[in-house]
Design a protein around this motif. Structure first.
Motif, PDB file in Angstrom:
ATOM      1  N   LEU A  59       0.848  -1.182   0.000  1.00  0.00           N
ATOM      2  CA  LEU A  59       0.000   0.000   0.000  1.00  0.00           C
ATOM      3  C   LEU A  59       0.886   1.235   0.000  1.00  0.00           C
ATOM      4  O   LEU A  59       2.001   1.200   0.499  1.00  0.00           O
ATOM      5  N   GLU A  60       0.330   2.311  -0.528  1.00  0.00           N
ATOM      6  CA  GLU A  60       1.043   3.579  -0.561  1.00  0.00           C
ATOM      7  C   GLU A  60       0.061   4.666  -0.141  1.00  0.00           C
ATOM      8  O   GLU A  60      -1.121   4.597  -0.460  1.00  0.00           O
ATOM      9  N   HIS A  61       0.566   5.652   0.573  1.00  0.00           N
ATOM     10  CA  HIS A  61      -0.296   6.771   0.954  1.00  0.00           C
ATOM     11  C   HIS A  61       0.343   8.075   0.518  1.00  0.00           C
ATOM     12  O   HIS A  61       1.471   8.379   0.869  1.00  0.00           O
ATOM     13  N   GLU A  62      -0.393   8.810  -0.279  1.00  0.00           N
ATOM     14  CA  GLU A  62      -0.004  10.183  -0.601  1.00  0.00           C
ATOM     15  C   GLU A  62      -1.130  11.048  -0.045  1.00  0.00           C
ATOM     16  O   GLU A  62      -1.102  11.373   1.120  1.00  0.00           O
ATOM     17  N   GLU A  63      -2.129  11.323  -0.834  1.00  0.00           N
ATOM     18  CA  GLU A  63      -3.298  12.016  -0.283  1.00  0.00           C
ATOM     19  C   GLU A  63      -4.345  11.022   0.202  1.00  0.00           C
ATOM     20  O   GLU A  63      -5.207  11.354   1.009  1.00  0.00           O
ATOM     21  N   GLN A  64      -4.270   9.809  -0.334  1.00  0.00           N
ATOM     22  CA  GLN A  64      -5.153   8.727   0.097  1.00  0.00           C
ATOM     23  C   GLN A  64      -4.407   7.413  -0.066  1.00  0.00           C
ATOM     24  O   GLN A  64      -3.358   7.364  -0.681  1.00  0.00           O
ATOM     25  N   TRP A  65      -4.976   6.348   0.486  1.00  0.00           N
ATOM     26  CA  TRP A  65      -4.353   5.034   0.355  1.00  0.00           C
ATOM     27  C   TRP A  65      -4.533   4.525  -1.062  1.00  0.00           C
ATOM     28  O   TRP A  65      -5.583   4.728  -1.685  1.00  0.00           O
ATOM     29  N   ARG A  66      -3.511   3.865  -1.558  1.00  0.00           N
ATOM     30  CA  ARG A  66      -3.548   3.279  -2.898  1.00  0.00           C
ATOM     31  C   ARG A  66      -2.934   1.886  -2.821  1.00  0.00           C
ATOM     32  O   ARG A  66      -1.880   1.694  -2.204  1.00  0.00           O
ATOM     33  N   LEU A  67      -3.602   0.928  -3.445  1.00  0.00           N
ATOM     34  CA  LEU A  67      -3.115  -0.441  -3.502  1.00  0.00           C
ATOM     35  C   LEU A  67      -2.207  -0.590  -4.717  1.00  0.00           C
ATOM     36  O   LEU A  67      -2.640  -0.372  -5.842  1.00  0.00           O
ATOM     37  N   LEU A  68      -0.956  -0.948  -4.482  1.00  0.00           N
ATOM     38  CA  LEU A  68      -0.018  -1.152  -5.589  1.00  0.00           C
ATOM     39  C   LEU A  68      -0.044  -2.598  -6.069  1.00  0.00           C
ATOM     40  O   LEU A  68      -0.005  -2.853  -7.260  1.00  0.00           O
ATOM     41  N   TRP A  69      -0.087  -3.542  -5.140  1.00  0.00           N
ATOM     42  CA  TRP A  69      -0.262  -4.954  -5.465  1.00  0.00           C
ATOM     43  C   TRP A  69      -0.645  -5.704  -4.200  1.00  0.00           C
ATOM     44  O   TRP A  69      -0.491  -5.186  -3.101  1.00  0.00           O
ATOM     45  N   CYS A  70      -1.179  -6.903  -4.372  1.00  0.00           N
ATOM     46  CA  CYS A  70      -1.573  -7.670  -3.183  1.00  0.00           C
ATOM     47  C   CYS A  70      -1.388  -9.163  -3.398  1.00  0.00           C
ATOM     48  O   CYS A  70      -1.293  -9.650  -4.528  1.00  0.00           O
ATOM     49  N   ASN A  71      -1.278  -9.844  -2.260  1.00  0.00           N
ATOM     50  CA  ASN A  71      -1.297 -11.303  -2.211  1.00  0.00           C
ATOM     51  C   ASN A  71      -0.102 -11.957  -2.905  1.00  0.00           C
ATOM     52  O   ASN A  71      -0.214 -13.045  -3.447  1.00  0.00           O
ATOM     53  N   ARG A  72       1.038 -11.317  -2.897  1.00  0.00           N
ATOM     54  CA  ARG A  72       2.231 -11.900  -3.516  1.00  0.00           C
ATOM     55  C   ARG A  72       2.984 -12.765  -2.509  1.00  0.00           C
ATOM     56  O   ARG A  72       3.125 -12.397  -1.353  1.00  0.00           O
ATOM     57  N   THR A  73       3.463 -13.883  -2.988  1.00  0.00           N
ATOM     58  CA  THR A  73       4.304 -14.760  -2.185  1.00  0.00           C
ATOM     59  C   THR A  73       5.578 -15.035  -2.964  1.00  0.00           C
ATOM     60  O   THR A  73       5.659 -14.756  -4.166  1.00  0.00           O
ATOM     61  N   LEU A  74       6.560 -15.601  -2.304  1.00  0.00           N
ATOM     62  CA  LEU A  74       7.785 -15.964  -2.994  1.00  0.00           C
ATOM     63  C   LEU A  74       7.463 -16.927  -4.136  1.00  0.00           C
ATOM     64  O   LEU A  74       7.979 -16.787  -5.244  1.00  0.00           O
ATOM     65  N   GLU A  75       6.561 -17.873  -3.871  1.00  0.00           N
ATOM     66  CA  GLU A  75       6.190 -18.849  -4.900  1.00  0.00           C
ATOM     67  C   GLU A  75       5.567 -18.164  -6.118  1.00  0.00           C
ATOM     68  O   GLU A  75       5.931 -18.458  -7.251  1.00  0.00           O
ATOM     69  N   THR A  76       4.653 -17.223  -5.904  1.00  0.00           N
ATOM     70  CA  THR A  76       4.021 -16.562  -7.044  1.00  0.00           C
ATOM     71  C   THR A  76       5.047 -15.736  -7.811  1.00  0.00           C
ATOM     72  O   THR A  76       4.987 -15.651  -9.033  1.00  0.00           O
ATOM     73  N   GLN A  77       5.981 -15.121  -7.105  1.00  0.00           N
ATOM     74  CA  GLN A  77       7.004 -14.341  -7.778  1.00  0.00           C
ATOM     75  C   GLN A  77       7.958 -15.235  -8.572  1.00  0.00           C
ATOM     76  O   GLN A  77       8.368 -14.884  -9.672  1.00  0.00           O
ATOM     77  N   LEU A  78       8.314 -16.411  -8.030  1.00  0.00           N
ATOM     78  CA  LEU A  78       9.167 -17.343  -8.754  1.00  0.00           C
ATOM     79  C   LEU A  78       8.477 -17.873 -10.003  1.00  0.00           C
ATOM     80  O   LEU A  78       9.081 -17.971 -11.068  1.00  0.00           O
ATOM     81  N   LEU A  79       7.182 -18.209  -9.865  1.00  0.00           N
ATOM     82  CA  LEU A  79       6.410 -18.697 -11.013  1.00  0.00           C
ATOM     83  C   LEU A  79       6.283 -17.606 -12.069  1.00  0.00           C
ATOM     84  O   LEU A  79       6.390 -17.868 -13.263  1.00  0.00           O
ATOM     85  N   LYS A  80       6.050 -16.377 -11.631  1.00  0.00           N
ATOM     86  CA  LYS A  80       5.933 -15.265 -12.565  1.00  0.00           C
ATOM     87  C   LYS A  80       7.242 -15.102 -13.344  1.00  0.00           C
ATOM     88  O   LYS A  80       7.247 -14.902 -14.555  1.00  0.00           O
ATOM     89  N   GLY A  81       8.363 -15.191 -12.639  1.00  0.00           N
ATOM     90  CA  GLY A  81       9.678 -15.080 -13.294  1.00  0.00           C
ATOM     91  C   GLY A  81       9.907 -16.199 -14.291  1.00  0.00           C
ATOM     92  O   GLY A  81      10.466 -15.982 -15.363  1.00  0.00           O
ATOM     93  N   ALA A  82       9.447 -17.413 -13.953  1.00  0.00           N
ATOM     94  CA  ALA A  82       9.633 -18.544 -14.859  1.00  0.00           C
ATOM     95  C   ALA A  82       8.812 -18.358 -16.129  1.00  0.00           C
ATOM     96  O   ALA A  82       9.252 -18.682 -17.229  1.00  0.00           O
ATOM     97  N   VAL A  83       7.596 -17.797 -15.984  1.00  0.00           N
ATOM     98  CA  VAL A  83       6.741 -17.575 -17.144  1.00  0.00           C
ATOM     99  C   VAL A  83       7.303 -16.450 -18.013  1.00  0.00           C
ATOM    100  O   VAL A  83       7.333 -16.542 -19.227  1.00  0.00           O
ATOM    101  N   GLU A  84       7.752 -15.373 -17.365  1.00  0.00           N
ATOM    102  CA  GLU A  84       8.282 -14.237 -18.113  1.00  0.00           C
ATOM    103  C   GLU A  84       9.693 -14.501 -18.627  1.00  0.00           C
ATOM    104  O   GLU A  84      10.092 -13.909 -19.604  1.00  0.00           O
ATOM    105  N   GLY A  85      10.430 -15.386 -17.906  1.00  0.00           N
ATOM    106  CA  GLY A  85      11.832 -15.626 -18.113  1.00  0.00           C
ATOM    107  C   GLY A  85      12.254 -15.972 -19.480  1.00  0.00           C
ATOM    108  O   GLY A  85      13.173 -15.652 -20.094  1.00  0.00           O
TER     109      GLY A  85
END
Length: 105
Positions: free
Chosen positions: A79-105
């Motif tokens: 989350l980020e707050h400037e004038e209001q809260w903003r969701l940048l991303w959610c629900n990421r795990t090491l596994e999802t990031q590794l899988l994402k890298g393998a797909v994009e890789g």
């Protein structure tokens, strides 16, 4: 787990559970207190799924929240707050990031 809770409480009413509005109010008060105390700094906060879902529902205007997403154990949300809260991303795990890298890789 979720399946067990659904079978025990098919009407989604859990005896003596904290009311959803109370969870949301407590989570919003906590994140606001953290923001005020640590203005301009990066902070890590750890919580349970109900509090996280209540924040996601509030910040996303209901687009993300209970019934729309199953949070992963140890999933991270940014989350980020400037004038209001903003969701940048959610629900990421090491596994999802590794899988994402393998797909994009």
């Amino acid at each position: 787990n979720v399946d067990e809770r659904k079978s025990l409480f098919p009407d989604k009413i859990i005896p003596d559970a904290e009311a959803w509005d109370d969870v949301k109010a407590r989570a919003l008060a906590a994140i606001e207190a953290i923001r005020l105390r640590y203005t301009g700094r990066r902070v890590i906060a750890v919580s349970h799924g109900g509090a996280i879902l209540s924040l996601l529902a509030e910040i996303s205007g209901g687009e993300i929240g209970p019934g729309t997403i199953t949070l992963e154990n140890a999933g991270a949300t940014l989350l980020e707050h400037e004038e209001q809260w903003r969701l940048l991303w959610c629900n990421r795990t090491l596994e999802t990031q590794l899988l994402k890298g393998a797909v994009e890789g």
